[in-house]
Design a protein around this motif. Structure first.
Motif, PDB file in Angstrom:
ATOM      1  N   ASP A 126       5.230  24.563   2.552  1.00 52.17           N
ATOM      2  CA  ASP A 126       5.546  24.266   3.808  1.00 52.17           C
ATOM      3  C   ASP A 126       6.622  22.365   3.414  1.00 52.17           C
ATOM      4  OD1 ASP A 126       6.713  23.922   6.565  1.00 52.17           O
ATOM      5  OD2 ASP A 126       4.409  24.373   6.692  1.00 52.17           O
ATOM      6  N   PRO A 127       7.701  22.520   3.040  1.00 53.89           N
ATOM      7  CA  PRO A 127       8.028  21.043   3.052  1.00 53.89           C
ATOM      8  C   PRO A 127       8.090  20.970   4.384  1.00 53.89           C
ATOM      9  CG  PRO A 127       9.442  22.640   2.020  1.00 53.89           C
ATOM     10  CD  PRO A 127       8.709  23.566   2.412  1.00 53.89           C
ATOM     11  N   LEU A 128       8.942  21.025   5.170  1.00 52.05           N
ATOM     12  CA  LEU A 128       8.699  20.501   6.946  1.00 52.05           C
ATOM     13  C   LEU A 128       8.048  20.159   7.374  1.00 52.05           C
ATOM     14  CD1 LEU A 128      10.539  19.753   9.010  1.00 52.05           C
ATOM     15  CD2 LEU A 128      10.510  22.529  10.042  1.00 52.05           C
ATOM     16  N   GLY A 129       6.704  20.968   7.446  1.00 54.35           N
ATOM     17  CA  GLY A 129       5.936  21.246   7.964  1.00 54.35           C
ATOM     18  C   GLY A 129       4.923  19.621   7.348  1.00 54.35           C
ATOM     19  N   ASP A 130       4.799  19.384   6.312  1.00 60.48           N
ATOM     20  CA  ASP A 130       4.780  18.277   5.477  1.00 60.48           C
ATOM     21  C   ASP A 130       5.185  16.597   6.136  1.00 60.48           C
ATOM     22  OD1 ASP A 130       2.808  20.007   4.141  1.00 60.48           O
ATOM     23  OD2 ASP A 130       3.962  19.772   1.853  1.00 60.48           O
ATOM     24  N   TYR A 131       6.832  17.208   5.879  1.00 60.27           N
ATOM     25  CA  TYR A 131       7.817  16.158   6.590  1.00 60.27           C
ATOM     26  C   TYR A 131       7.481  15.340   8.486  1.00 60.27           C
ATOM     27  CZ  TYR A 131      11.860  13.634   7.951  1.00 60.27           C
ATOM     28  OH  TYR A 131      12.202  12.367   8.063  1.00 60.27           O
ATOM     29  N   LEU A 132       6.921  16.872   8.577  1.00 58.84           N
ATOM     30  CA  LEU A 132       6.408  16.709  10.183  1.00 58.84           C
ATOM     31  C   LEU A 132       5.051  15.707  10.151  1.00 58.84           C
ATOM     32  CD1 LEU A 132       7.653  19.423  11.723  1.00 58.84           C
ATOM     33  CD2 LEU A 132       9.193  17.671  11.430  1.00 58.84           C
ATOM     34  N   ASP A 133       4.632  15.673   9.135  1.00 58.76           N
ATOM     35  CA  ASP A 133       3.343  15.346   8.909  1.00 58.76           C
ATOM     36  C   ASP A 133       3.307  14.028   9.093  1.00 58.76           C
ATOM     37  OD1 ASP A 133       1.517  17.888  10.625  1.00 58.76           O
ATOM     38  OD2 ASP A 133       1.057  18.452   8.775  1.00 58.76           O
ATOM     39  N   ALA A 134       3.473  13.588   7.891  1.00 55.59           N
ATOM     40  CA  ALA A 134       4.109  12.540   6.831  1.00 55.59           C
ATOM     41  C   ALA A 134       5.211  11.950   8.502  1.00 55.59           C
ATOM     42  CB  ALA A 134       4.885  12.318   6.031  1.00 55.59           C
ATOM     43  N   ARG A 138       0.939  -1.465   0.294  1.00 58.50           N
ATOM     44  CA  ARG A 138      -0.065   0.352  -0.300  1.00 58.50           C
ATOM     45  C   ARG A 138       0.572   1.474  -0.333  1.00 58.50           C
ATOM     46  NH1 ARG A 138      -4.800   0.390   0.485  1.00 58.50           N
ATOM     47  NH2 ARG A 138      -5.363  -2.252   1.944  1.00 58.50           N
ATOM     48  N   ALA A 139       0.248   2.532  -0.775  1.00 55.12           N
ATOM     49  CA  ALA A 139       1.509   3.627  -1.307  1.00 55.12           C
ATOM     50  C   ALA A 139       1.035   4.056   0.268  1.00 55.12           C
ATOM     51  CB  ALA A 139       0.942   4.155  -2.430  1.00 55.12           C
ATOM     52  N   ILE A 140       2.236   5.487   1.147  1.00 54.65           N
ATOM     53  CA  ILE A 140       1.500   6.229   1.997  1.00 54.65           C
ATOM     54  C   ILE A 140       2.564   7.431   1.715  1.00 54.65           C
ATOM     55  CG2 ILE A 140       1.831   6.501   4.469  1.00 54.65           C
ATOM     56  CD1 ILE A 140       0.301   3.826   3.985  1.00 54.65           C
ATOM     57  N   TRP A 141       1.475   8.261   1.440  1.00 55.53           N
ATOM     58  CA  TRP A 141       2.056   9.692   0.791  1.00 55.53           C
ATOM     59  C   TRP A 141       2.708  10.358   1.896  1.00 55.53           C
ATOM     60  CZ3 TRP A 141      -0.621  15.014   0.391  1.00 55.53           C
ATOM     61  CH2 TRP A 141       0.168  15.435  -0.376  1.00 55.53           C
ATOM     62  N   THR A 142       3.451  10.746   2.115  1.00 56.51           N
ATOM     63  CA  THR A 142       5.146  10.994   2.612  1.00 56.51           C
ATOM     64  C   THR A 142       5.842  12.401   2.040  1.00 56.51           C
ATOM     65  OG1 THR A 142       6.425   8.859   2.008  1.00 56.51           O
ATOM     66  CG2 THR A 142       5.425   8.875   3.772  1.00 56.51           C
ATOM     67  N   PRO A 143       4.449  13.685   1.764  1.00 56.04           N
ATOM     68  CA  PRO A 143       5.761  14.193   0.978  1.00 56.04           C
ATOM     69  C   PRO A 143       6.910  14.925   2.495  1.00 56.04           C
ATOM     70  CG  PRO A 143       3.627  15.157   1.990  1.00 56.04           C
ATOM     71  CD  PRO A 143       3.626  13.695   1.842  1.00 56.04           C
ATOM     72  N   GLY A 144       7.692  15.463   1.833  1.00 58.04           N
ATOM     73  CA  GLY A 144       9.210  16.829   3.039  1.00 58.04           C
ATOM     74  C   GLY A 144      10.348  16.451   1.677  1.00 58.04           C
ATOM     75  N   HIS A 145      11.241  15.377   1.902  1.00 62.80           N
ATOM     76  CA  HIS A 145      11.886  15.139   1.021  1.00 62.80           C
ATOM     77  C   HIS A 145      11.858  15.588  -0.381  1.00 62.80           C
ATOM     78  CE1 HIS A 145      16.125  14.308   0.674  1.00 62.80           C
ATOM     79  NE2 HIS A 145      15.222  13.028  -0.467  1.00 62.80           N
ATOM     80  N   THR A 146      10.692  15.188  -0.486  1.00 67.77           N
ATOM     81  CA  THR A 146      10.037  15.835  -2.405  1.00 67.77           C
ATOM     82  C   THR A 146       8.384  15.872  -2.079  1.00 67.77           C
ATOM     83  OG1 THR A 146       9.717  13.615  -3.386  1.00 67.77           O
ATOM     84  CG2 THR A 146      11.873  14.140  -3.414  1.00 67.77           C
ATOM     85  N   PRO A 147       8.056  16.660  -3.462  1.00 67.41           N
ATOM     86  CA  PRO A 147       6.227  16.634  -3.270  1.00 67.41           C
ATOM     87  C   PRO A 147       5.728  15.495  -3.392  1.00 67.41           C
ATOM     88  CG  PRO A 147       7.244  18.303  -4.178  1.00 67.41           C
ATOM     89  CD  PRO A 147       8.591  17.209  -4.084  1.00 67.41           C
TER      90      PRO A 147
END
Length: 345
Positions: A231-239, A174-183
């Protein structure tokens, strides 16, 4: 170092070298399916890397020609670089998240000189000194005079849809979207019992999102045609929180080695970034540009020993962190400043 590691349950990893990079290798994972082997990432596009991948597949009892599909965690060249060669040799499909596919398409369509100009403008707006920006302009001029090479990473032909199972016969991935390092970075959750009966929920192919001993680069999502303030860092922390809730029994990353206790590693990374944000707030007691912040931040070596390209990466990471502070209402851009400076609130 052993080139191939058998993780059990029809999953193996192949160490593929990254030329002139301290990471050393990409761990390309091979997953057996009912329709043939599927690769998760492929490694850097380099003759030595290709030879290592081919030799690793042979050691696993298969050939490049037998590869059925390629699943890419993200578009970076140490992950996606050899995908086109694998597809040419085997007819395999290539799958990637739509946001990273858009970056691949843009890379194929944009002129390299436009990218040089865009990066020079970005560095100037970050407060980079003229002598640093001049190096980028000189490189652009030199490459224009000799002819800029075409960089054309393989365009994927399948889309990875977050939350959905990939079409892998006989497997539940299953795919888990984990943006931050890339969108469009994705982790891939193998929803099957661990072959060694380790406690937890299956196994996680984590790409660069979750690594055992280092933190991935979190910089800006660069797009010359998009003025959105991401907000890449926010995306990363959420992921990270999302991956923590999965509680996989084992993590199979794209670098270093497999490990357990994903929640513990997530907590370490969350604490690391909170400490870094707190440190930046202290620095921002007086207004600073993103470049000035990067100069003052703690890296793995003193600023005067960081090479040109790595300084560009460091400035991007500094700006990603200050954007997070702005998003949280803990800092703000100083009105009218040029280049832009930031100050703590």
């Amino acid at each position: 170092m052993t080139q191939v590691t058998d993780h059990g349950g029809g999953v193996r990893s192949i160490r593929v070298p990254i030329p002139d990079n301290p990471l050393g290798t990409t761990l390309v994972h091979l997953v057996d399916t009912d329709l043939g082997p599927v690769l998760i990432d492929t490694g850097w596009d380099d003759p030595a890397s290709w030879d290592a991948l081919a030799a690793g597949l042979t050691a696993c009892g298969v050939s490049v020609a037998e590869v059925h599909g390629v699943v890419i965690t993200h578009h970076h060249p140490d992950h996606h670089g050899l995908s086109g060669k694998v597809r040419k040799a085997s007819g395999a499909w290539i799958a990637m998240h739509a946001l990273d596919t858009a970056i691949v398409r843009r890379t194929r369509e944009n002129r390299p000189d436009r990218w040089f100009s865009y990066m020079a403008d970005k560095l100037e707006s970050s407060g980079a000194p003229e002598e640093h920006v001049a190096q980028l302009r000189a490189a652009r001029t030199a490459r224009l005079s000799t002819g800029l090479p075409t960089f054309a990473p393989a365009l994927p032909d399948r889309e990875i849809v977050p939350g959905e199972l990939l079409d892998l016969a006989g497997r539940r991935l299953r795919a888990i979207w984990t943006p931050g390092h890339t969108p469009g970075h994705v982790c891939l959750h193998l929803e099957e019992s661990h072959p060694a009966a380790l406690p937890g929920n299956g196994r996680l192919f984590s790409g660069d999102h979750l690594l055992p001993r280092i933190t991935p680069h979190i910089g800006l999502y660069e797009d010359p045609d998009d003025a959105t303030v991401a907000d890449p860092l926010g995306d990363y922390l959420d992921a990270l929180e999302r991956v923590c809730r999965l509680n996989p029994a084992e993590v199979l990353p794209a670098h270093q080695h497999a490990f357990t206790d994903a929640p513990g590693r997530v907590r370490e990374l969350l604490a690391h970034h909170e400490d870094r944000l707190t440190g930046l707030l202290a620095l921002l007691s007086t207004p600073l540009t993103a470049w000035q912040l990067a100069e003052r931040m703690e890296w793995n070596r003193p600023w005067d020993q960081i090479p040109f390209t790595s300084r560009n990466i460091a400035v991007s990471e500094a700006e990603a962190h200050v954007r997070r502070l702005v998003k949280l209402g803990r800092a703000e851009a100083v009105t009218g400043s040029d280049p832009v400076t930031y100050v703590a609130l």
